[in-house]
Design an enzyme around this catalytic site. Structure first.
Site, short mmCIF file in Angstrom:
data_model
loop_
_atom_site.label_atom_id
_atom_site.label_comp_id
_atom_site.label_asym_id
_atom_site.label_seq_id
_atom_site.Cartn_x
_atom_site.Cartn_y
_atom_site.Cartn_z
N ARG A 75 0.86 -1.19 0.00
CA ARG A 75 0.00 0.00 0.00
C ARG A 75 0.89 1.24 0.00
O ARG A 75 1.70 1.42 0.91
CB ARG A 75 -0.91 -0.01 1.24
CG ARG A 75 -1.69 1.27 1.41
CD ARG A 75 -2.71 1.22 2.56
NE ARG A 75 -3.37 2.52 2.60
CZ ARG A 75 -3.28 3.37 3.63
NH1 ARG A 75 -2.62 3.06 4.73
NH2 ARG A 75 -3.87 4.54 3.57
N HIS A 119 -3.01 10.87 0.63
CA HIS A 119 -2.49 10.62 1.96
C HIS A 119 -1.90 11.95 2.46
O HIS A 119 -0.70 12.08 2.67
CB HIS A 119 -1.45 9.50 1.96
CG HIS A 119 -1.22 8.86 3.31
ND1 HIS A 119 -1.34 7.50 3.53
CD2 HIS A 119 -0.88 9.39 4.50
CE1 HIS A 119 -1.06 7.23 4.80
NE2 HIS A 119 -0.77 8.37 5.41
N GLU A 164 -7.51 8.52 6.10
CA GLU A 164 -7.83 9.17 7.37
C GLU A 164 -8.37 10.59 7.23
O GLU A 164 -7.75 11.55 7.70
CB GLU A 164 -6.60 9.16 8.29
CG GLU A 164 -6.02 7.76 8.53
CD GLU A 164 -4.98 7.72 9.63
OE1 GLU A 164 -4.49 8.78 10.03
OE2 GLU A 164 -4.68 6.61 10.10
N ASN A 290 -7.54 1.75 9.71
CA ASN A 290 -6.26 1.96 10.39
C ASN A 290 -6.54 1.91 11.88
O ASN A 290 -7.26 2.77 12.41
CB ASN A 290 -5.66 3.32 10.04
CG ASN A 290 -5.23 3.41 8.58
OD1 ASN A 290 -5.29 2.42 7.84
ND2 ASN A 290 -4.81 4.59 8.16
N TYR A 292 -4.97 1.92 15.66
CA TYR A 292 -3.82 2.11 16.53
C TYR A 292 -4.19 2.10 18.01
O TYR A 292 -3.37 1.73 18.83
CB TYR A 292 -3.11 3.44 16.22
CG TYR A 292 -2.36 3.41 14.91
CD1 TYR A 292 -1.11 2.81 14.81
CD2 TYR A 292 -2.91 3.97 13.76
CE1 TYR A 292 -0.42 2.77 13.62
CE2 TYR A 292 -2.23 3.93 12.55
CZ TYR A 292 -0.98 3.33 12.48
OH TYR A 292 -0.30 3.28 11.29
N GLU A 352 -3.61 -0.16 8.13
CA GLU A 352 -2.47 0.26 8.95
C GLU A 352 -2.63 -0.28 10.35
O GLU A 352 -3.71 -0.21 10.93
CB GLU A 352 -2.35 1.79 9.06
CG GLU A 352 -1.85 2.48 7.83
CD GLU A 352 -1.70 3.99 8.01
OE1 GLU A 352 -1.45 4.45 9.15
OE2 GLU A 352 -1.86 4.70 7.01
C1 FCB Z 1 -1.44 7.26 10.63
C2 FCB Z 1 -1.02 7.77 9.27
C3 FCB Z 1 0.30 7.25 8.80
C4 FCB Z 1 1.30 7.13 9.93
C5 FCB Z 1 0.71 6.43 11.11
C6 FCB Z 1 1.67 6.25 12.26
O1 FCB Z 1 -2.33 8.16 11.21
O2 FCB Z 1 -1.98 7.42 8.31
O3 FCB Z 1 0.74 8.07 7.76
O4 FCB Z 1 1.84 8.35 10.22
O5 FCB Z 1 -0.42 7.12 11.56
#
Ligand code: FCB
Length: 447
Positions: A75, A119, A164, A290, A292, A352
Site C-alpha cells: 500500500r 495521503h 484518514e 487503520n 492504533y 495500517e
Molecule cells: C497514521 C497515518 C500514517 C502514519 C501512522 C503512524 O495516522 O496514516 O501516515 O503516520 O499514523
C-alpha cells in the site's frame, strides 16, 4: 497455529510524503506538507520530508526488498502535486512516469498494489484557494481521481480515495496539529464533508468509467469505552465516538451524519447540499481500517465543545509507545465486530497497524525488535478472533514497510519493520520483518 483464510492479503504500507523525498524534482508541485514542514517551528527537530527515505530514487531496490520479504501486497500513496503540480490541469509526465514504473515493478514482482490517492499531501495551490474547506477542491480531486483511474485501471487492484479524513479535517483544520494548521472547528466539519463528497465523486467516476479494480476509503478508527457506567460518561463517550468514527462511517454506509452529534455541535454543522449524501453513500468495494488505539472517555466540564475527556488506554502489561500512544490489542477485535454489526459486511482490510518503539541497532544496523513482534502478533490474534466471529476481514498491512518521516514528530519515531539509516539510506530488515515474512509464508501465527 492460528491459520488465516486462504488468500489473506499480507502487506505493508507507506505514504508518498513520508518516504519519497525529491520534494521539488522533475516538475513536482509544492504540497501543504512541504509548506508546513519548511516552517522550522512545526516539526520536531525542524525535520522535513525533502529527502525522507529517498524512495523516489531508490524505488526499484525498495520493490526488490518488498519482494524479498514475501509481502503479497504493498500500500503506497500517489503524491497529487507530483502528478498535477497545479492541482488541476496539465499532468506532469515525469511524475506519472515514476508511478508507472513503481506499479510495473510491483506487478513484475507479483505484488498487488493498493494506491491511496490522498495521503494528506494536498497541492499547496489548492490550499491557497481554501483547501478542503472550499467546495471547489471536491471538483479538483474528482479530476485528479479520473486521471489516476484512466492510467492505472487494470493495473492497480485497490484504489483508496483518502487516508484518514478525520486526521485531515480535525487535526488539520480543527485543532491545528497537522498541515495546513488551522484551528477552526467549523472548518473541520466543512472539510470533513468535502473530503467525503470528493470520495463519493471519485466513486461515481470510477463506476461510470467502468474502470477495473476495487474502490474504497481508509479511515482511522479507534475503539471507545466509557470510563464508568455513569450516564454522563456514557453520553460523553458516545459524543467522542460520533465525532471520531461515526462522522465518517455513518455518511458512507448509512447516507447520513450522526444526528445527535450534529445537534450537539449546533452552528458548527457542515453545509450540505441536495444530493451530497447520496453521492457520499454510494456502495464501495472495501473499507480500509487503520487501527492504533483505544480511548477511555469520561464527562468533563472543561472538555471543550464535546464536554469529554478522552485518553488512550493500554491493556494490562503493555506500556506506551514512542508516540506516547497506549496499546490495546483487544480493541481491534471489538472495533471490527462493531463495524460488521453496525455498518457493513463488505470486505475490510486493516490498512495500517504497527508501532514506534525505541529501536537499538547493532553495529550492522540490525534491530532485535521483540516489542514490535509482540505488538503485531497480538493485533493479528485479535484480527484472527474477529474473523472467527464472522468479520469479513481480507487482509492486513503493517505500518510501516520502513522507518520514515512521521509527520510532526519528524524522524524520531520509527515505525518500520525495516530500519532506515538516514545517513546512508541503507535499509536493514528488523527481526519483526523476518518474523512477519514467516507469518506470511505459513499464512498463520504459531501458538
Ligand atoms: C497514521 C497515518 C500514517 C502514519 C501512522 C503512524 O495516522 O496514516 O501516515 O503516520 O499514523
Amino acid at each position: 497455529m492460528y491459520k488465516f483464510p486462504e488468500g489473506f492479503l499480507w502487506g505493508a504500507a507507506t505514504a508518498s510524503y513520508q518516504i519519497e523525498g525529491a520534494w521539488n524534482e522533475d516538475g513536482k508541485g509544492e504540497s501543504i506538507w512541504d509548506r508546513y514542514s519548511h516552517n522550522p517551528a512545526m516539526v520536531y527537530n525542524s525535520d522535513t520530508g525533502d529527502v525522507a527515505c529517498d524512495h523516489y530514487h531508490r524505488m526499484p531496490q525498495d520493490v526488490a526488498l518488498i519482494k524479498s520479504l514475501g509481502l503479497k501486497a504493498y500500500r503506497f500513496s500517489i503524491s497529487w502535486p507530483r502528478v498535477l503540480p497545479s492541482g488541476i490541469g496539465t499532468a506532469n509526465p515525469k511524475g506519472l512516469d515514476f508511478y508507472d514504473r513503481l506499479v510495473d515493478e510491483l506487478l513484475k514482482a507479483g505484488i498487488t498494489p493498493m494506491a491511496t490517492l490522498n495521503h494528506w499531501d494536498l497541492p499547496q495551490v489548492l490550499q491557497d484557494q481554501g483547501g478542503w474547506n472550499a467546495r471547489s477542491t471536491v471538483e479538483a480531486f474528482a479530476e485528479y481521481a479520473r486521471l489516476i483511474f484512466e492510467r492505472y485501471s487494470g493495473k492497480i487492484k485497490f484504489f483508496a480515495t483518502h487516508n484518514e479524513p478525520w486526521v485531515i479535517s480535525f487535526m488539520g483544520y480543527g485543532f491545528a496539529t497537522m498541515a495546513p494548521g488551522i484551528a477552526d472547528y467549523s472548518q473541520a466539519l466543512q472539510a470533513a464533508h468535502h473530503l467525503l463528497l470528493s470520495h463519493g465523486k471519485a466513486v461515481q467516476i470510477f463506476r461510470q468509467g467502468g474502470y477495473h479494480g476495487q474502490i474504497g476509503i481508509v479511515l482511522n478508527l479507534g475503539h471507545y469505552v466509557p470510563a464508568s457506567d455513569n450516564p454522563q460518561d456514557i453520553a460523553a463517550c458516545e459524543r467522542q465516538y460520533q465525532q471520531d468514527n461515526a462522522m465518517f462511517l455513518s455518511p458512507i454506509f448509512k447516507g447520513e451524519y450522526p444526528l445527535n452529534f450534529l445537534q450537539w455541535i449546533k452552528h458548527h454543522q457542515p453545509k450540505v447540499e441536495g444530493g451530497d449524501m447520496q453521492l457520499i453513500s454510494q456502495p464501495i468495494d472495501f473499507l480500509g481500517v487503520n487501527y492504533y488505539m483505544t480511548h477511555e472517555v469520561s464527562y468533563s466540564q472543561n472538555g471543550g465543545l464535546l464536554k469529554s475527556k478522552s485518553q488512550m488506554i493500554s491493556a494490562p502489561g503493555w506500556g506506551t509507545t514512542e508516540m506516547g500512544w497506549g496499546v490495546y490489542p483487544p480493541g481491534l477485535e471489538k472495533l471490527l465486530l462493531h463495524i460488521s454489526e453496525n455498518y457493513t459486511k463488505i470486505p475490510i482490510y486493516i490498512t495500517e497497524n504497527g508501532t514506534a518503539l525505541l529501536d537499538t541497532p547493532d553495529a550492522n544496523q540490525f534491530v532485535m525488535d521483540r516489542g514490535r513482534i509482540n505488538f503485531i502478533r497480538e493485533h493479528l490474534l485479535a484480527a484472527h478472533q474477529a474473523i472467527q466471529a464472522g468479520v469479513n476481514l481480507k487482509g492486513y498491512f503493517v505500518w510501516s514497510l520502513m522507518d520514515n518521516f512521521e509527520w510532526c514528530q519528524g524522524y524520531r519515531p520509527r515505525f518500520g519493520i525495516v530500519r532506515v539509516d538516514y545517513n546512508t539510506q541503507k535499509r536493514t530488515p528488523k527481526q519483526s520483518a523476518l518474523w512477519y515474512s514467516q507469518v506470511i509464508a505459513q499464512n498463520g501465527i504459531n501458538d
